[in-house]
Design a protein around this motif. Sequence first.
Motif, PDB file in Angstrom:
ATOM      1  N   ALA A 102      48.578  63.850  46.984  1.00 15.42           N
ATOM      2  CA  ALA A 102      47.420  63.957  46.099  1.00 15.42           C
ATOM      3  C   ALA A 102      47.049  62.593  45.513  1.00 15.42           C
ATOM      4  CB  ALA A 102      47.703  64.962  44.981  1.00 15.42           C
ATOM      5  N   GLY A 103      48.037  61.822  45.119  1.00 15.45           N
ATOM      6  CA  GLY A 103      47.777  60.487  44.593  1.00 15.45           C
ATOM      7  C   GLY A 103      47.133  59.583  45.625  1.00 15.45           C
ATOM      8  N   ALA A 104      47.629  59.638  46.860  1.00 15.70           N
ATOM      9  CA  ALA A 104      47.048  58.825  47.932  1.00 15.70           C
ATOM     10  C   ALA A 104      45.620  59.264  48.235  1.00 15.70           C
ATOM     11  CB  ALA A 104      47.913  58.925  49.188  1.00 15.70           C
ATOM     12  N   ALA A 105      45.370  60.573  48.247  1.00 19.55           N
ATOM     13  CA  ALA A 105      44.021  61.074  48.510  1.00 19.55           C
ATOM     14  C   ALA A 105      43.052  60.647  47.410  1.00 19.55           C
ATOM     15  CB  ALA A 105      44.041  62.604  48.635  1.00 19.55           C
ATOM     16  N   LEU A 106      43.475  60.750  46.162  1.00 22.04           N
ATOM     17  CA  LEU A 106      42.599  60.334  45.059  1.00 22.04           C
ATOM     18  C   LEU A 106      42.349  58.832  45.067  1.00 22.04           C
ATOM     19  CD1 LEU A 106      43.859  62.620  42.175  1.00 22.04           C
ATOM     20  CD2 LEU A 106      41.700  62.762  43.404  1.00 22.04           C
ATOM     21  N   ALA A 107      43.363  58.049  45.417  1.00 21.31           N
ATOM     22  CA  ALA A 107      43.173  56.603  45.526  1.00 21.31           C
ATOM     23  C   ALA A 107      42.176  56.281  46.635  1.00 21.31           C
ATOM     24  CB  ALA A 107      44.508  55.914  45.778  1.00 21.31           C
ATOM     25  N   TYR A 108      42.279  56.964  47.752  1.00 25.16           N
ATOM     26  CA  TYR A 108      41.345  56.761  48.862  1.00 25.16           C
ATOM     27  C   TYR A 108      39.921  57.128  48.458  1.00 25.16           C
ATOM     28  CZ  TYR A 108      39.062  57.421  53.366  1.00 25.16           C
ATOM     29  OH  TYR A 108      38.175  57.379  54.412  1.00 25.16           O
ATOM     30  N   GLY A 168      38.670  57.262  45.441  1.00 24.22           N
ATOM     31  CA  GLY A 168      38.200  56.287  44.462  1.00 24.22           C
ATOM     32  C   GLY A 168      37.808  54.970  45.090  1.00 24.22           C
ATOM     33  N   LEU A 169      38.574  54.516  46.058  1.00 27.29           N
ATOM     34  CA  LEU A 169      38.260  53.262  46.744  1.00 27.29           C
ATOM     35  C   LEU A 169      36.962  53.388  47.532  1.00 27.29           C
ATOM     36  CD1 LEU A 169      39.145  50.388  47.418  1.00 27.29           C
ATOM     37  CD2 LEU A 169      40.413  51.334  49.347  1.00 27.29           C
ATOM     38  N   ARG A 170      36.797  54.505  48.216  1.00 29.09           N
ATOM     39  CA  ARG A 170      35.542  54.724  48.964  1.00 29.09           C
ATOM     40  C   ARG A 170      34.348  54.768  48.034  1.00 29.09           C
ATOM     41  NH1 ARG A 170      34.972  57.405  54.421  1.00 29.09           N
ATOM     42  NH2 ARG A 170      32.947  57.552  53.453  1.00 29.09           N
ATOM     43  N   ALA A 171      34.490  55.439  46.880  1.00 26.77           N
ATOM     44  CA  ALA A 171      33.386  55.494  45.918  1.00 26.77           C
ATOM     45  C   ALA A 171      33.088  54.107  45.364  1.00 26.77           C
ATOM     46  CB  ALA A 171      33.723  56.461  44.793  1.00 26.77           C
ATOM     47  N   HIS A 172      34.124  53.331  45.098  1.00 26.47           N
ATOM     48  CA  HIS A 172      33.932  51.971  44.579  1.00 26.47           C
ATOM     49  C   HIS A 172      33.186  51.108  45.592  1.00 26.47           C
ATOM     50  CE1 HIS A 172      34.720  48.234  42.486  1.00 26.47           C
ATOM     51  NE2 HIS A 172      35.237  47.752  43.618  1.00 26.47           N
ATOM     52  N   VAL A 173      33.579  51.198  46.856  1.00 24.73           N
ATOM     53  CA  VAL A 173      32.925  50.403  47.896  1.00 24.73           C
ATOM     54  C   VAL A 173      31.476  50.864  48.084  1.00 24.73           C
ATOM     55  CG1 VAL A 173      32.940  49.909  50.389  1.00 24.73           C
ATOM     56  CG2 VAL A 173      35.066  49.789  49.061  1.00 24.73           C
ATOM     57  N   ALA A 174      31.242  52.167  48.049  1.00 23.68           N
ATOM     58  CA  ALA A 174      29.892  52.699  48.249  1.00 23.68           C
ATOM     59  C   ALA A 174      28.964  52.313  47.096  1.00 23.68           C
ATOM     60  CB  ALA A 174      29.948  54.207  48.397  1.00 23.68           C
ATOM     61  N   LEU A 175      29.470  52.216  45.890  1.00 20.29           N
ATOM     62  CA  LEU A 175      28.634  51.921  44.739  1.00 20.29           C
ATOM     63  C   LEU A 175      28.495  50.429  44.457  1.00 20.29           C
ATOM     64  CD1 LEU A 175      29.829  54.707  42.292  1.00 20.29           C
ATOM     65  CD2 LEU A 175      27.715  54.626  43.627  1.00 20.29           C
ATOM     66  N   ARG A 176      29.249  49.610  45.197  1.00 22.73           N
ATOM     67  CA  ARG A 176      29.185  48.168  44.983  1.00 22.73           C
ATOM     68  C   ARG A 176      27.814  47.671  45.442  1.00 22.73           C
ATOM     69  NH1 ARG A 176      33.888  44.868  47.587  1.00 22.73           N
ATOM     70  NH2 ARG A 176      33.204  46.213  49.262  1.00 22.73           N
ATOM     71  N   PRO A 177      27.166  46.838  44.628  1.00 22.42           N
ATOM     72  CA  PRO A 177      25.845  46.334  45.037  1.00 22.42           C
ATOM     73  C   PRO A 177      25.971  45.414  46.241  1.00 22.42           C
ATOM     74  CG  PRO A 177      26.542  45.331  42.970  1.00 22.42           C
ATOM     75  CD  PRO A 177      27.566  46.364  43.326  1.00 22.42           C
ATOM     76  N   SER A 178      25.019  45.530  47.133  1.00 24.95           N
ATOM     77  CA  SER A 178      25.040  44.667  48.318  1.00 24.95           C
ATOM     78  C   SER A 178      24.608  43.265  47.924  1.00 24.95           C
ATOM     79  CB  SER A 178      24.136  45.232  49.401  1.00 24.95           C
ATOM     80  OG  SER A 178      22.810  45.290  48.924  1.00 24.95           O
ATOM     81  N   PRO A 179      25.191  42.252  48.555  1.00 23.70           N
ATOM     82  CA  PRO A 179      24.829  40.872  48.199  1.00 23.70           C
ATOM     83  C   PRO A 179      23.388  40.583  48.599  1.00 23.70           C
ATOM     84  CG  PRO A 179      26.332  40.893  50.066  1.00 23.70           C
ATOM     85  CD  PRO A 179      26.197  42.305  49.585  1.00 23.70           C
ATOM     86  N   SER A 180      22.671  39.930  47.713  1.00 21.82           N
ATOM     87  CA  SER A 180      21.273  39.594  48.009  1.00 21.82           C
ATOM     88  C   SER A 180      21.231  38.256  48.751  1.00 21.82           C
ATOM     89  CB  SER A 180      20.466  39.526  46.727  1.00 21.82           C
ATOM     90  OG  SER A 180      21.062  38.610  45.832  1.00 21.82           O
ATOM     91  N   ARG A 181      20.239  38.108  49.576  1.00 18.48           N
ATOM     92  CA  ARG A 181      20.129  36.900  50.401  1.00 18.48           C
ATOM     93  C   ARG A 181      19.249  35.879  49.767  1.00 18.48           C
ATOM     94  NH1 ARG A 181      20.965  38.724  56.360  1.00 18.48           N
ATOM     95  NH2 ARG A 181      21.904  40.703  55.957  1.00 18.48           N
TER      96      ARG A 181
END
Length: 108
Positions: free
Chosen positions: A87-93, A95-108
Amino acid sequence: GALALPFVVREASLAWPLLIIWGGTLGGIYTVAITMLGRTFATDQLTGAASAQALAFELGAIAGPLLAGIGMRIWNPDGMLIVIGTAGAALAYIGLRAHVALRPSPSR
């Protein structure tokens, strides 16, 4: 804490400090979640949002011990540790996916 518990549970000098820190962290997460609800939702939506959060926490409080008991029956004697670690590993995964998905994309 969930990922470390299976490795330290048999050594009390490591398990107790882990459980104290883990418990305090979980209490802090609940407090921060309530604060985030207050910042995110309007006053007229706050009751429903707080109810949904309480429901999610309570479902975890019911499902966690139930799944741990099932794990203990299937993988005696380490089933509870397997369930907690998984359960801890699943929640960490998640959370990491949500963090990556919500991270703003770098502007050019």
